[in-house]
Design a protein around this motif. Structure first.
Motif, PDB file in Angstrom:
ATOM      1  N   TYR A  62     -11.151  -6.801  -2.735  1.00 36.59           N
ATOM      2  CA  TYR A  62     -11.195  -7.093  -1.305  1.00 36.59           C
ATOM      3  C   TYR A  62     -11.678  -8.536  -1.177  1.00 36.59           C
ATOM      4  O   TYR A  62     -12.830  -8.856  -1.474  1.00 36.59           O
ATOM      5  CB  TYR A  62     -12.141  -6.142  -0.565  1.00 36.59           C
ATOM      6  CG  TYR A  62     -11.981  -6.210   0.941  1.00 36.59           C
ATOM      7  CD1 TYR A  62     -11.323  -5.196   1.635  1.00 36.59           C
ATOM      8  CD2 TYR A  62     -12.459  -7.293   1.671  1.00 36.59           C
ATOM      9  CE1 TYR A  62     -11.161  -5.262   3.012  1.00 36.59           C
ATOM     10  CE2 TYR A  62     -12.296  -7.374   3.041  1.00 36.59           C
ATOM     11  CZ  TYR A  62     -11.646  -6.354   3.706  1.00 36.59           C
ATOM     12  OH  TYR A  62     -11.464  -6.436   5.081  1.00 36.59           O
ATOM     13  N   VAL A  63     -10.780  -9.420  -0.755  1.00 38.47           N
ATOM     14  CA  VAL A  63     -11.056 -10.857  -0.699  1.00 38.47           C
ATOM     15  C   VAL A  63     -11.476 -11.251   0.719  1.00 38.47           C
ATOM     16  O   VAL A  63     -10.807 -10.888   1.689  1.00 38.47           O
ATOM     17  CB  VAL A  63      -9.817 -11.671  -1.120  1.00 38.47           C
ATOM     18  CG1 VAL A  63     -10.107 -13.166  -1.043  1.00 38.47           C
ATOM     19  CG2 VAL A  63      -9.386 -11.290  -2.535  1.00 38.47           C
ATOM     20  N   ILE A 121      -6.709  -6.680  -0.930  1.00 39.50           N
ATOM     21  CA  ILE A 121      -6.829  -6.725   0.525  1.00 39.50           C
ATOM     22  C   ILE A 121      -7.557  -8.021   0.872  1.00 39.50           C
ATOM     23  O   ILE A 121      -8.575  -8.349   0.242  1.00 39.50           O
ATOM     24  CB  ILE A 121      -7.630  -5.523   1.073  1.00 39.50           C
ATOM     25  CG1 ILE A 121      -7.001  -4.200   0.596  1.00 39.50           C
ATOM     26  CG2 ILE A 121      -7.700  -5.568   2.587  1.00 39.50           C
ATOM     27  CD1 ILE A 121      -5.614  -3.943   1.114  1.00 39.50           C
ATOM     28  N   ARG A 122      -7.042  -8.765   1.849  1.00 40.83           N
ATOM     29  CA  ARG A 122      -7.724  -9.989   2.263  1.00 40.83           C
ATOM     30  C   ARG A 122      -7.841 -10.029   3.776  1.00 40.83           C
ATOM     31  O   ARG A 122      -6.910  -9.702   4.499  1.00 40.83           O
ATOM     32  CB  ARG A 122      -6.986 -11.239   1.775  1.00 40.83           C
ATOM     33  CG  ARG A 122      -7.754 -12.532   2.127  1.00 40.83           C
ATOM     34  CD  ARG A 122      -7.156 -13.762   1.474  1.00 40.83           C
ATOM     35  NE  ARG A 122      -5.944 -14.212   2.105  1.00 40.83           N
ATOM     36  CZ  ARG A 122      -5.632 -15.507   2.323  1.00 40.83           C
ATOM     37  NH1 ARG A 122      -6.486 -16.454   1.968  1.00 40.83           N
ATOM     38  NH2 ARG A 122      -4.495 -15.838   2.865  1.00 40.83           N
ATOM     39  N   VAL A 140       0.896  -0.366   7.425  1.00 39.73           N
ATOM     40  CA  VAL A 140       1.751  -1.149   6.528  1.00 39.73           C
ATOM     41  C   VAL A 140       1.188  -1.135   5.107  1.00 39.73           C
ATOM     42  O   VAL A 140       1.938  -1.015   4.132  1.00 39.73           O
ATOM     43  CB  VAL A 140       1.894  -2.591   7.050  1.00 39.73           C
ATOM     44  CG1 VAL A 140       2.504  -3.489   5.985  1.00 39.73           C
ATOM     45  CG2 VAL A 140       2.750  -2.624   8.308  1.00 39.73           C
ATOM     46  N   THR A 141      -0.117  -1.233   4.992  1.00 38.17           N
ATOM     47  CA  THR A 141      -0.743  -1.205   3.667  1.00 38.17           C
ATOM     48  C   THR A 141      -0.490   0.136   2.973  1.00 38.17           C
ATOM     49  O   THR A 141      -0.152   0.182   1.784  1.00 38.17           O
ATOM     50  CB  THR A 141      -2.255  -1.459   3.784  1.00 38.17           C
ATOM     51  OG1 THR A 141      -2.466  -2.781   4.290  1.00 38.17           O
ATOM     52  CG2 THR A 141      -2.941  -1.320   2.439  1.00 38.17           C
ATOM     53  N   GLU A 142      -0.614   1.230   3.698  1.00 39.38           N
ATOM     54  CA  GLU A 142      -0.358   2.543   3.108  1.00 39.38           C
ATOM     55  C   GLU A 142       1.112   2.675   2.711  1.00 39.38           C
ATOM     56  O   GLU A 142       1.428   3.200   1.629  1.00 39.38           O
ATOM     57  CB  GLU A 142      -0.736   3.657   4.085  1.00 39.38           C
ATOM     58  CG  GLU A 142      -0.534   5.049   3.491  1.00 39.38           C
ATOM     59  CD  GLU A 142      -1.127   6.152   4.335  1.00 39.38           C
ATOM     60  OE1 GLU A 142      -1.143   7.314   3.880  1.00 39.38           O
ATOM     61  OE2 GLU A 142      -1.586   5.866   5.462  1.00 39.38           O
ATOM     62  N   TRP A 143       2.019   2.185   3.564  1.00 39.59           N
ATOM     63  CA  TRP A 143       3.442   2.219   3.226  1.00 39.59           C
ATOM     64  C   TRP A 143       3.702   1.412   1.954  1.00 39.59           C
ATOM     65  O   TRP A 143       4.485   1.827   1.087  1.00 39.59           O
ATOM     66  CB  TRP A 143       4.265   1.659   4.393  1.00 39.59           C
ATOM     67  CG  TRP A 143       5.734   1.633   4.125  1.00 39.59           C
ATOM     68  CD1 TRP A 143       6.636   2.624   4.378  1.00 39.59           C
ATOM     69  CD2 TRP A 143       6.487   0.557   3.522  1.00 39.59           C
ATOM     70  NE1 TRP A 143       7.901   2.236   3.972  1.00 39.59           N
ATOM     71  CE2 TRP A 143       7.832   0.973   3.445  1.00 39.59           C
ATOM     72  CE3 TRP A 143       6.156  -0.702   3.053  1.00 39.59           C
ATOM     73  CZ2 TRP A 143       8.835   0.161   2.926  1.00 39.59           C
ATOM     74  CZ3 TRP A 143       7.146  -1.511   2.511  1.00 39.59           C
ATOM     75  CH2 TRP A 143       8.470  -1.073   2.460  1.00 39.59           C
ATOM     76  N   SER A 165      -0.862  -7.899  -6.369  1.00 38.84           N
ATOM     77  CA  SER A 165      -0.072  -8.335  -5.219  1.00 38.84           C
ATOM     78  C   SER A 165      -0.957  -8.458  -3.986  1.00 38.84           C
ATOM     79  O   SER A 165      -1.918  -7.705  -3.816  1.00 38.84           O
ATOM     80  CB  SER A 165       1.061  -7.343  -4.952  1.00 38.84           C
ATOM     81  OG  SER A 165       1.783  -7.722  -3.784  1.00 38.84           O
ATOM     82  N   TRP A 166      -0.607  -9.428  -3.146  1.00 44.30           N
ATOM     83  CA  TRP A 166      -1.192  -9.542  -1.813  1.00 44.30           C
ATOM     84  C   TRP A 166      -0.207  -9.080  -0.744  1.00 44.30           C
ATOM     85  O   TRP A 166      -0.559  -9.007   0.436  1.00 44.30           O
ATOM     86  CB  TRP A 166      -1.579 -10.992  -1.519  1.00 44.30           C
ATOM     87  CG  TRP A 166      -2.882 -11.412  -2.108  1.00 44.30           C
ATOM     88  CD1 TRP A 166      -3.616 -10.762  -3.053  1.00 44.30           C
ATOM     89  CD2 TRP A 166      -3.618 -12.596  -1.778  1.00 44.30           C
ATOM     90  NE1 TRP A 166      -4.755 -11.471  -3.341  1.00 44.30           N
ATOM     91  CE2 TRP A 166      -4.784 -12.602  -2.573  1.00 44.30           C
ATOM     92  CE3 TRP A 166      -3.406 -13.658  -0.898  1.00 44.30           C
ATOM     93  CZ2 TRP A 166      -5.732 -13.624  -2.509  1.00 44.30           C
ATOM     94  CZ3 TRP A 166      -4.344 -14.680  -0.844  1.00 44.30           C
ATOM     95  CH2 TRP A 166      -5.494 -14.651  -1.630  1.00 44.30           C
ATOM     96  N   ILE A 167       1.011  -8.821  -1.145  1.00 44.24           N
ATOM     97  CA  ILE A 167       2.071  -8.532  -0.168  1.00 44.24           C
ATOM     98  C   ILE A 167       1.845  -7.140   0.417  1.00 44.24           C
ATOM     99  O   ILE A 167       1.932  -6.138  -0.286  1.00 44.24           O
ATOM    100  CB  ILE A 167       3.461  -8.623  -0.819  1.00 44.24           C
ATOM    101  CG1 ILE A 167       3.602  -9.904  -1.640  1.00 44.24           C
ATOM    102  CG2 ILE A 167       4.553  -8.549   0.235  1.00 44.24           C
ATOM    103  CD1 ILE A 167       4.872 -10.007  -2.447  1.00 44.24           C
ATOM    104  N   GLY A 168       1.560  -7.080   1.689  1.00 46.38           N
ATOM    105  CA  GLY A 168       1.225  -5.818   2.334  1.00 46.38           C
ATOM    106  C   GLY A 168      -0.271  -5.579   2.390  1.00 46.38           C
ATOM    107  O   GLY A 168      -0.726  -4.591   2.989  1.00 46.38           O
TER     108      GLY A 168
END
Length: 850
Positions: A537-538, A455-456, A303-306, A287-290
């Motif tokens: 990591y993009v 992560i991007r 937000v990423t940790e959540w 997923s890329w969402i978040g």
């Protein structure tokens, strides 16, 4: 016996002494390069692809491990009882305090044993006449089908399955306008319609279903189709998890089940009903969402940790529910069966360690004669402890992991394996392979993290952050003004620095502070959840090798990579994203510069010699048109794979495909088959964007079909790599396609370069209104109020043309390019027809456009 000193001020922890012993062993020249002879026992080959075994002789035993990358290159299939010589490094596994051999090569024991085996086989085949000249056949220039010649037990196919990796990645790109409430309503309508096809349905039942259907439709007529408020990132995360909860939890185990059923049909089964070929769990959803913060300021480290914890909650809830079902159904009595010794030992261990916490008061004797139910109760209690921790994290309150909780998904999976193997040991294989096996497949595929989060971030953010960091560390060096060679040299020096590097966050601006916070959060979550929690990591808009090295420096600052004084280490997989036509053409040179850098090459080697490279379909199409985009992507893949092979690196290509044809979309099966020969190699990773999630994954039935078609394409595309043969298309095809693509790009660039064309785009399409829709958290432009081709993102560019019924990015330039080829080239039309018949790439391109 030496007495302990009474005056020793400090004592060592167990971790300290284990680390000290490991460092001693790692520095020993003999232990770092050793051949050891022995006999294989306790051989284990789990779905991870790693191989574990014990090497023993009459008086001693040594634990051994072969990591997945080395296991794929073994020249022989290991079996218990086999006498071998294993080469590798002896080190200590700190967690258990046990030394073991990390194997990188294996050969048959004894001088010339492998050669003798080969010569015996050759002599037998020659005696059968299989090498006679009359049997020789010339290979056709264009083979239509390629098959795998394998043994009756399917050993070659097993090798192929062991290296499979199928990874669709969900994104939150703003192309899905439906609300989740509407999608759930459509799902209910689908289920009712499905029931209405039942041949056993009576008249009354039919009328009841018709009434239910009418009610659902009536509710949908009164439901808002569009959202009244703009989506936040957390809303997008919940929308993504909808497809996992409603579809994938059912579809993924089914996909494995259908695969195994097909293998049993073709290869048969043994006396126990087991096929000679096993299917590893190779499906990994990402997923890329978040995690995708490129151009989206709302995706923060918090937000990423959540997102990670919200995904964990979804996974743990599902696992707990399924273990509860097992507790209800595995009612075996100890009077009627005898569980395996390892299972009983684990149950006893849990009784002593957790029994008082799980069974209290009158519940002490519950399930006392039902060992599997008692074990399931223990497992539920442990999952509850994990869930409790996740709930505390989501509530943003001080949290800690209870002793009762599972350490990681592998520990939970180990309990499930014990449960399954115990059932099989007393003749209940048919029971073990139902709901329990489905749960095992889920945990193997999703772990505790559920979806691997990529992560991007855009490359210029890293450049500015590194410049700010180096302003503190090396104030005399002007990073922004430095040439590329100077940048690489300075970055390599800081990455390889062994001494601690301290950065004062207070002196950084908000952008740099947030960028560094993301890396710190990644390190924290990897330690908490495991390395699998993050995928790649993009780096979007990668234009230079320094853009990758900048990310490695930021990772070094938080301890995700570097040199510990004894060896290099790397716990982050970085993927450059080549998006524009120019970047695709320069991708080989950029990667060659990277792999020639000693520091970067050492980091790659320490991470299993693997590299991921992402290719952007949307931006390259917006930049140069569909012909130039597809052709440059094709060429880039060939050159990247050739380069990584030359450097001895395993490369996985990550395809950034959109939903529409103008953004690289099309049927997954055909898209995989159309990839250049030799570039798939058993692994495929690709994005699933926006509206395509709904079309493909809103129902378990459609998700199953999509996974099945995708995996079938992956198997077909990988067959040539397994057979070690190369498919080469005529050079004329490649030359003609190069000329056609150039003509198409010229026509496309002439159009978008026409004075006033961009103004026409904004006036003739609803792109401005699309930017105001509440369908995503990401802005439609890179720079606010900048009406330029460089500022507008590929999605609203394609979306705008589609809504005005131009669909221009999907076709413009093709007609004139093909017509020009037919007019210039003798028999041009016949050549194009041959290319369409014989070349999957060309056929897929034209089929999608049509």
């Amino acid at each position: 016996m030496r007495q302990p000193s009474l005056f020793q001020i400090t004592s060592l922890t167990v971790s300290d002494i284990s680390r000290y012993l490991r460092e001693l062993m790692d520095s020993d020249e003999i232990l770092r390069d050793v051949w050891i002879r022995g006999e294989i026992s306790n051989l284990s080959q789990p779905s991870s692809g790693h191989i574990y075994f014990t090497l023993k002789d009459p008086s001693s035993a040594l634990k051994c491990v072969i990591w997945k990358m080395n296991a794929a290159r073994l020249p022989l299939m290991l079996q218990s009882g086999m006498a071998i010589e294993a080469h590798g490094t002896i080190s200590i596994y700190e967690r258990d305090g046990q030394y073991q051999l990390y194997v990188d090569a294996v050969r048959m024991s004894g001088e010339g044993a492998l050669y003798q085996e080969f010569m015996r086989l050759k002599a037998r085949l020659e005696a059968e006449g299989l090498f006679d000249a009359v049997r020789k056949r010339a290979l056709p220039e264009m083979p239509q089908h390629i098959g795998i010649v394998t043994s009756p037990t399917g050993a070659a196919l097993q090798d192929m399955l062991n290296r499979l990796h199928y990874a669709p990645v969900f994104t939150a790109h703003p192309t899905e306008a439906r609300r989740r409430a509407v999608m759930e309503g459509v799902r209910r309508v689908f289920l009712i319609c499905d029931q209405m096809y039942s041949p056993t349905l009576g008249v009354i039942d039919q009328r009841e279903l018709e009434a239910e259907l009418a009610a659902e439709i009536q509710v949908m007529w009164r439901t808002d189709e569009l959202r009244s408020a703009k989506l936040e990132v957390r809303d997008e995360v919940r929308n993504g998890l909808y497809y996992v909860r409603e579809s994938l939890f059912e579809a993924v185990p089914k996909a494995y089940e259908y695969f195994e059923k097909a293998l049993r049909k073709h290869y048969g089964v043994n006396a126990e009903g087991v096929a000679p070929i096993s299917v590893p769990s190779f499906i990994r959803f990402g997923s890329w969402i978040g995690g995708d913060r490129d151009g989206n300021p709302f995706v923060t480290a918090d937000v990423t940790e959540w997102t990670v914890h919200r995904q964990m909650q979804q996974a743990l809830d599902e696992y707990r529910e399924r273990v509860l079902d097992l507790r209800k159904t595995l009612t075996h009595s100890s009077d009627w069966c005898t569980p395996s010794e390892p299972f009983l030992a684990r149950l006893l261990e849990y009784e002593e360690e957790f029994g008082e916490q799980v069974f209290r008061g009158t519940a002490v004797q519950i399930y006392s004669r039902e060992p599997y139910r008692r074990m399931a109760a223990m497992m539920m209690a442990r999952l509850d402890a994990n869930l409790s921790y996740v709930h505390q994290c989501l509530a943003d309150v001080p949290s800690f992991t209870a002793h009762l909780a599972y350490e990681n998904a592998a520990a939970f999976l180990d309990d499930l394996y014990l449960l399954r193997d115990s059932l099989i040991s007393h003749g209940d294989r048919i029971v073990a392979m139902q709901d329990l096996q489905a749960l095992i497949r889920l945990v193997e595929s999703f772990g505790f993290h559920l979806l691997q989060l990529d992560i991007r971030q855009e490359s210029t953010v890293h450049t500015r952050t590194v410049a700010a960091v180096l302003q503190q560390l090396d104030p005399d060096f002007d990073y922004i003004a430095a040439a590329e060679a100077e940048r690489l040299q300075r970055l390599a020096a800081w990455i390889g620095r062994i001494a601690p590097i301290e950065v004062n966050d207070a002196a950084l601006d908000d952008e740099a502070r947030e960028a560094l916070a993301v890396f710190r959060r990644m390190a924290k979550l990897k330690a908490e959840v495991g390395d699998d929690v993050f995928g790649t990591y993009v780096i979007s808009m990668t234009h230079n090798a320094s853009h990758v090295m900048e990310v490695m420096l930021l990772a070094r600052l938080v301890g995700l990579c570097g040199h510990n004084g004894h060896a290099w280490f790397c716990r982050i997989l970085v993927a450059p994203l080549f998006e524009t036509v120019d970047d695709l053409q320069r991708s080989q040179a950029i990667l060659d510069q990277l792999f020639s850098n000693k520091v970067y090459r050492s980091l790659v080697a320490s991470d299993g010699n693997r590299q991921e490279v992402m290719l952007g379909y949307s931006d390259s199409c917006k930049d140069g048109g569909i012909l130039a985009s597809n052709w440059n992507l094709y060429q880039a893949q060939l050159s990247i794979i050739a380069l990584t092979r030359r450097h001895g690196i395993e490369c996985r290509l990550f395809h950034g495909r959109g939903g529409t044809v103008g953004r690289g979309g099309g049927p997954t099966h055909d898209a995989i088959l159309s990839q250049p020969p030799g570039t798939v190699n058993g692994e495929i990773k690709f994005t699933e964007q926006g509206e395509m999630l709904y079309y493909k994954y809103s129902n378990p039935e459609t998700a199953n079909y999509e996974i099945g078609m995708g995996v079938t394409g992956l198997l077909k595309a990988s067959a040539t790599a397994l057979a070690h043969c190369e498919v080469c298309y005529p050079q004329d095809y490649l030359d003609w396609m190069r000329d056609i693509a150039a003509a198409g790009e010229t026509a496309y660039r002439a159009l978008i370069g026409t004075p006033g064309f961009i103004d026409y785009f904004y006036e003739s399409t609803p792109v401005t209104e699309i930017g105001l829709l509440n369908i995503g958290s990401r802005p439609s432009h890179r720079k606010k109020a900048d009406r330029s081709l460089g500022s507008i993102r590929a999605i609203p560019w394609v979306f705008g043309w589609a809504q005005s019924r131009h669909t221009l990015p999907a076709w413009y330039g093709i007609g004139s390019a093909l017509q020009g080829f037919i007019e210039r080239q003798p028999d041009g039309l016949a050549h194009l027809q041959a290319m369409y018949r014989e070349w999957p790439f060309f056929r897929s391109l034209l089929s999608n456009v049509q």
